[in-house]
Enzyme design. Structure first.
Site, PDB file in Angstrom:
ATOM      1  CE  LYS A 130      65.383  -4.198   3.930  1.00  0.00           C
ATOM      2  NZ  LYS A 130      65.650  -3.283   2.800  1.00  0.00           N
TER       3      LYS A 130
ATOM      4  CE  LYS B 135      61.361 -12.015  -3.237  1.00  0.00           C
ATOM      5  NZ  LYS B 135      62.189 -11.284  -4.201  1.00  0.00           N
TER       6      LYS B 135
ATOM      7  CG  ASP C  30      65.148  -4.844  -8.165  1.00  0.00           C
ATOM      8  OD1 ASP C  30      64.994  -5.923  -7.589  1.00  0.00           O
ATOM      9  OD2 ASP C  30      64.772  -4.661  -9.344  1.00  0.00           O
TER      10      ASP C  30
ATOM     11  CE  LYS D 287      61.920  -4.370  -6.021  1.00  0.00           C
ATOM     12  NZ  LYS D 287      62.753  -5.520  -5.602  1.00  0.00           N
TER      13      LYS D 287
ATOM     14  CB  SER E  53      68.159  -6.446   3.361  1.00  0.00           C
ATOM     15  OG  SER E  53      68.732  -6.018   2.152  1.00  0.00           O
TER      16      SER E  53
HETATM   17  P1  NDP Z   1      71.395  -5.585 -12.086  1.00  0.00           P
HETATM   18  O1  NDP Z   1      70.969  -4.269 -12.592  1.00  0.00           O
HETATM   19  O2  NDP Z   1      72.634  -5.700 -11.282  1.00  0.00           O
HETATM   20  O3  NDP Z   1      71.535  -6.608 -13.308  1.00  0.00           O
HETATM   21  C1  NDP Z   1      70.466  -6.882 -14.149  1.00  0.00           C
HETATM   22  C2  NDP Z   1      70.949  -7.797 -15.274  1.00  0.00           C
HETATM   23  O4  NDP Z   1      69.817  -8.234 -16.010  1.00  0.00           O
HETATM   24  C3  NDP Z   1      71.854  -7.101 -16.255  1.00  0.00           C
HETATM   25  O5  NDP Z   1      72.745  -8.038 -16.817  1.00  0.00           O
HETATM   26  C4  NDP Z   1      70.865  -6.591 -17.302  1.00  0.00           C
HETATM   27  O6  NDP Z   1      71.431  -6.402 -18.579  1.00  0.00           O
HETATM   28  C5  NDP Z   1      69.858  -7.710 -17.336  1.00  0.00           C
HETATM   29  N1  NDP Z   1      68.540  -7.151 -17.672  1.00  0.00           N
HETATM   30  C6  NDP Z   1      67.832  -6.237 -16.978  1.00  0.00           C
HETATM   31  N2  NDP Z   1      66.692  -5.931 -17.593  1.00  0.00           N
HETATM   32  C7  NDP Z   1      66.665  -6.677 -18.694  1.00  0.00           C
HETATM   33  C8  NDP Z   1      65.746  -6.821 -19.759  1.00  0.00           C
HETATM   34  N3  NDP Z   1      64.594  -6.114 -19.794  1.00  0.00           N
HETATM   35  N4  NDP Z   1      66.047  -7.701 -20.740  1.00  0.00           N
HETATM   36  C9  NDP Z   1      67.205  -8.419 -20.685  1.00  0.00           C
HETATM   37  N5  NDP Z   1      68.114  -8.327 -19.730  1.00  0.00           N
HETATM   38  C10 NDP Z   1      67.854  -7.468 -18.744  1.00  0.00           C
HETATM   39  O7  NDP Z   1      70.135  -6.165 -11.261  1.00  0.00           O
HETATM   40  P2  NDP Z   1      70.098  -7.345 -10.206  1.00  0.00           P
HETATM   41  O8  NDP Z   1      71.100  -8.378 -10.537  1.00  0.00           O
HETATM   42  O9  NDP Z   1      70.087  -6.737  -8.865  1.00  0.00           O
HETATM   43  O10 NDP Z   1      68.615  -7.926 -10.442  1.00  0.00           O
HETATM   44  C11 NDP Z   1      68.351  -8.998 -11.340  1.00  0.00           C
HETATM   45  C12 NDP Z   1      67.018  -9.652 -10.982  1.00  0.00           C
HETATM   46  O11 NDP Z   1      67.096 -10.170  -9.651  1.00  0.00           O
HETATM   47  C13 NDP Z   1      65.806  -8.723 -10.991  1.00  0.00           C
HETATM   48  O12 NDP Z   1      64.672  -9.462 -11.390  1.00  0.00           O
HETATM   49  C14 NDP Z   1      65.656  -8.345  -9.518  1.00  0.00           C
HETATM   50  O13 NDP Z   1      64.348  -7.949  -9.194  1.00  0.00           O
HETATM   51  C15 NDP Z   1      66.009  -9.670  -8.874  1.00  0.00           C
HETATM   52  N6  NDP Z   1      66.411  -9.589  -7.469  1.00  0.00           N
HETATM   53  C16 NDP Z   1      67.477  -8.830  -7.084  1.00  0.00           C
HETATM   54  C17 NDP Z   1      67.860  -8.797  -5.765  1.00  0.00           C
HETATM   55  C18 NDP Z   1      69.081  -8.078  -5.317  1.00  0.00           C
HETATM   56  O14 NDP Z   1      69.471  -8.258  -4.149  1.00  0.00           O
HETATM   57  N7  NDP Z   1      69.752  -7.304  -6.162  1.00  0.00           N
HETATM   58  C19 NDP Z   1      67.078  -9.499  -4.722  1.00  0.00           C
HETATM   59  C20 NDP Z   1      66.037 -10.347  -5.247  1.00  0.00           C
HETATM   60  C21 NDP Z   1      65.713 -10.345  -6.569  1.00  0.00           C
HETATM   61  P3  NDP Z   1      71.710  -4.879 -19.104  1.00  0.00           P
HETATM   62  O15 NDP Z   1      72.867  -4.405 -18.290  1.00  0.00           O
HETATM   63  O16 NDP Z   1      71.994  -5.060 -20.541  1.00  0.00           O
HETATM   64  O17 NDP Z   1      70.435  -4.123 -18.828  1.00  0.00           O
END
Ligand code: NDP
Length: 451
Positions: free
Chosen positions: A96, A120, A172, A132, A383
């Site tokens: 997962k 986790k 993600d 992943k 999930s």
């Molecule tokens: P999204 O794609 O919805 O959003 C990502 C955000 O982070 C955007 O604002 C993006 O900006 C910014 N971002 C991404 N990459 C970079 C970078 N290299 N430098 C600066 N800003 C960046 O993703 P999520 O919100 O789903 O995920 C965010 C984090 O949370 C990740 O680390 C993910 O692994 C973690 N996570 C997510 C989960 C989920 O349920 N979605 C669960 C657990 C952890 P821009 O649009 O400009 O790229």
């Protein structure tokens, strides 16, 4: 591993072997080192884990799949991306973990994420293993049709490795409701089965769970609430900064605001928005969830907000910091700035957003620091709740599901707190999360024999 080595030396030797076997995968090395550093005393207490080489086995994925993903853009031009799925560990349940679509994706990123996911998932108390996947495809600026063609091509290989009892991906970075819809559609078409529980994060009308969209952000805020409670404090009136403006950031902001905190800044990869009056979440949702625009446009809708191109969000003084964008976004300098400016609590919505040097700064300053493995586990936990609903052909109310999420986050906080205390590291949530997650998986691996 030579006989007679001290446990910490043994662990250092294992780490050097992992590094040598996986060259060039810096993020994976970082994630492994962070977990291994917590395990010295665990091996001392559990010699069977050393005898069975549990650490060496846990650092080697059970299976890694890499494939070619060809697709055509709207002008007919052919593009080739690379697809990845790393199935890390299935000792306690089906594989997962989410799928990430971002140009920075390579094997080392997927392996760091898959490795963290093992612990986790164990911490949630639910029966889910760690995995992943993703691709170096960049959905930014692509049309819906292009994204659909890419997702269909990606799933045309991935489907043979998935299944409700085998491997269950979710979203993600870069993979949200739209992408999951196209992926599920192609899976359903190829297999000729409506196998709802093969993917999570689905839309509400086709097998999704209420609260899954909000779960990671809400859960991270519940985790901060619990950390503050130990310190006899609350979120009420706290000045907060949340990096990113994607799924995790948006619902982190929402729950912080519901609990009476004031969120003054958020960001995307181009810059930072500072709004002293408090971020207007409706504007962020419209820009990011509906129009897929840049956060710079927030300042056009709110004249009293300031947009700082290429700004560093951690320079903004705050009491609570919630990194919710990506890995290694807080370095040692940023951590020092946060501490100097009076930050009381940091909880990681993102995975591994703080560098090892940054983590040391937070721990030395004794602020409340909740690592991603614990703080953002609400997403994967919900999930698993989605899978439960799919299995029983049921759908639960928002209130019921959110209450379960709240209970799970409180349980994770309590487990990490108590485990840290048991191992002489009271208040160290990094040690608590690594040790509690590891022991659960290690015990299952011993029980299942050498497989
Ligand atoms: P999204 O794609 O919805 O959003 C990502 C955000 O982070 C955007 O604002 C993006 O900006 C910014 N971002 C991404 N990459 C970079 C970078 N290299 N430098 C600066 N800003 C960046 O993703 P999520 O919100 O789903 O995920 C965010 C984090 O949370 C990740 O680390 C993910 O692994 C973690 N996570 C997510 C989960 C989920 O349920 N979605 C669960 C657990 C952890 P821009 O649009 O400009 O790229």
């Amino acid at each position: 591993m030579g006989a007679g080595l001290a446990f910490d030396e043994r662990i250092e030797t294992i780490f050097q072997q992992v590094r040598a076997r996986n060259p060039g995968e810096d993020e994976f090395h970082q994630a492994v080192r962070e977990v291994l550093e917590s395990l010295g005393q665990v091996l001392a207490k559990h010699p069977e884990f050393a005898e069975q080489k549990i650490i060496e086995r846990i650092c080697e994925p059970e299976r890694q799949i890499i494939w070619r993903v060809p697709w055509q853009d709207d002008r007919g031009e052919v593009h080739i991306n690379r697809g990845f799925r790393v199935e890390f560990n299935s000792a306690i349940g089906v594989y997962k973990g989410g799928l990430r679509f971002h140009p920075s994706v390579y094997l080392g990123i997927i392996k760091f994420l898959g490795f963290e996911q093992i612990f986790k998932n164990a911490l949630t108390g639910m029966p889910i293993g760690g995995a992943k996947g993703g691709s170096d495809f960049d959905p930014k600026g692509k049309s819906d049709n292009e994204v659909m063609r890419f997702c269909q091509s990606f799933m045309t290989e991935l489907y043979r490795h998935l299944g409700e009892y085998r491997d269950v991906p979710a979203g993600d970075i870069g993979v949200g409701g739209r992408e999951l819809g196209y992926l599920f559609g192609q899976y359903k078409r190829i297999t000729n089965k409506y196998e709802s529980a093969v993917l999570t994060g689905k839309g509400i009308g086709w097998g999704g769970s209420l609260v899954r969209t909000e779960a990671t952000g809400y859960g991270a805020v519940y985790f901060v609430r619990e950390m503050l409670k130990v310190r006899k404090d609350t979120l009420e009136g706290k000045r907060c900064v949340v990096s990113g403006s994607g799924n995790v950031a948006i619902y982190t902001i929402e729950k912080l605001q519901q609990l009476g905190a004031r969120v003054i800044a958020c960001s995307d990869s181009n810059g930072v928005v500072l709004h002293e009056k408090g971020i207007d979440l409706q504007t962020v949702k419209r820009l990011k969830e509906v129009e897929r625009r840049r956060i710079s446009e927030y300042a056009s809708a709110h004249r009293d907000a300031k947009y700082i191109p290429e700004g560093n969000i951690w320079d903004i003084p705050c009491q609570v910091a919630m990194p919710s964008a990506t890995q290694n976004e807080i370095n040692g300098r940023d951590a020092k700035t946060l501490v100097k400016n009076g930050c009381l609590a940091v909880a990681e919505g993102a995975n591994m957003p703080t560098t090892p040097e940054g983590v040391r700064v937070f721990q030395e300053a004794k602020i409340a620091y909740g690592p991603g493995k614990a703080a953002n586990a609400g997403g994967v936990a919900t999930s698993a709740l989605e899978m439960q609903q799919n299995a029983s052909r049921d759908s639960w109310s928002f209130e019921f599901t959110e209450k379960k999420l709240d209970g799970i986050m409180s349980y994770i906080h309590q487990t990490t707190w108590e485990t840290a205390a048991e191992y002489g590291a009271t208040g160290n949530y990094v040690a608590g999360a690594n040790i509690a997650g590891f022991i659960k998986v290690a015990r299952a691996m011993v029980a299942l024999g050498l497989v």
